[in-house]
Design a protein around this motif. Sequence first.
Motif, PDB file in Angstrom:
ATOM      1  N   THR A 154       7.685 -15.873  -8.141  1.00 24.01           N
ATOM      2  CA  THR A 154       8.559 -15.192  -9.021  1.00 24.01           C
ATOM      3  C   THR A 154       7.460 -15.361 -10.099  1.00 24.01           C
ATOM      4  OG1 THR A 154      10.474 -15.726  -8.542  1.00 24.01           O
ATOM      5  CG2 THR A 154      10.383 -14.811 -10.925  1.00 24.01           C
ATOM      6  N   ALA A 181      12.259  -9.383 -10.596  1.00 20.90           N
ATOM      7  CA  ALA A 181      12.015 -10.429 -10.063  1.00 20.90           C
ATOM      8  C   ALA A 181      12.753 -12.011 -10.772  1.00 20.90           C
ATOM      9  CB  ALA A 181      10.366 -10.548 -10.590  1.00 20.90           C
ATOM     10  N   PHE A 212      15.177 -14.490  -8.251  1.00 20.81           N
ATOM     11  CA  PHE A 212      15.197 -15.609  -8.716  1.00 20.81           C
ATOM     12  C   PHE A 212      16.148 -16.826  -8.579  1.00 20.81           C
ATOM     13  CE2 PHE A 212      13.666 -18.952 -10.838  1.00 20.81           C
ATOM     14  CZ  PHE A 212      13.313 -20.157 -10.012  1.00 20.81           C
TER      15      PHE A 212
END
Length: 358
Positions: free
Chosen positions: A149, A179, A183
């Motif tokens: 990430t 992203a 995550f």
Amino acid sequence: MGEIVVLLDHRDIVVKSEGQVLRIDRPGRKPERVPINMVGRVVVYGSPMVSCDVWRKLADCGVPAILFPGRGKGGPAWLGSGLSTSVMVRLAQHKGAASPTVSTEIARFLIDRKLAVQEKLLELLCRDDQDETLCSLFAEEIVEKAAATGEILRRCRLAVEEAESIESIRGHEGTGATAWFSFLSEILPPKWHFTGRNRRPPRDPVNGLLSLSYTMALSEVRQVVQLRGLDPCVGFMHLPRAGRESLLLDILEPCRPAVDGFVLELIHRDLTPEHFTSSKSNGSRLNKNGRAIYYSRWSERRLNWPAWHLDFEEFLSEPAPADKTDITLRSAIHAIVRDVTGILPQYQTSEGDTWESC
């Protein structure tokens, strides 16, 4: 103005003014008296009985209030003092917003800061350091996921530096946000049912906390923007839209990662899914016990904003304070607003005054 957050979340609460003191009567309890000069903001859920002179005195003292609907339908309402009379800075703001070059530069500054703070938050989550607030929350299980990430965020940040249009900057910001929330969906325990960002209404407790916390931070942004004399509806990255205060959303962007960190702390240390109610129409909302915990923690956090949110030497135009515990959310927002206005073009009157003298 003080720093106490006054929470009114029961329809049987009665609030009256006694000179410069708020008298709060709650069923079955002794009256509580709070000096208005100690109040930082008032948060209302539903329909407590608040006299008109209370609202007037709060406005006179510059104390903002956020009024949430009782059953989750509709957005919050805001009460507070109006814009300052520093009209020159608003003229400069409007001039800058009309310039694609200035708007792009400001958007680049804001999103670069946001991505940088997201990277810092990832770094903290992966460290095994008990002296840091966020460290050790997920350190063992997320290192590889965080690295992937972080690489996306770094690429987005580099792309933002080279971007030549606001549309391009928005695209890279969106990639970074996707992203980041992906995550979070991978590292949060299944009991939270978090699969990504959603809202209106938020469908799980984490999204409920994110939406609420962004709203609370936005109230701080709103106060700083009004005090500075800026037009809250004229933004640079967020386009003007009826009913939207675009500048507030602009200024909020670099603050979002620190707010996300606050939410991660809450669900790791203070709250459980049992602190929430859920319905299809209203989404996921804190119950009364959850609200008591939440606003206590928010009151503490807004006065002790994490130093990692703003690296003063790198991001801002002044040195860090000697004691970084003095950083509050409001001072962090003031710093962002100052740097944004520093990008604005001059606006000079026929008498020679510029907006910087306001």
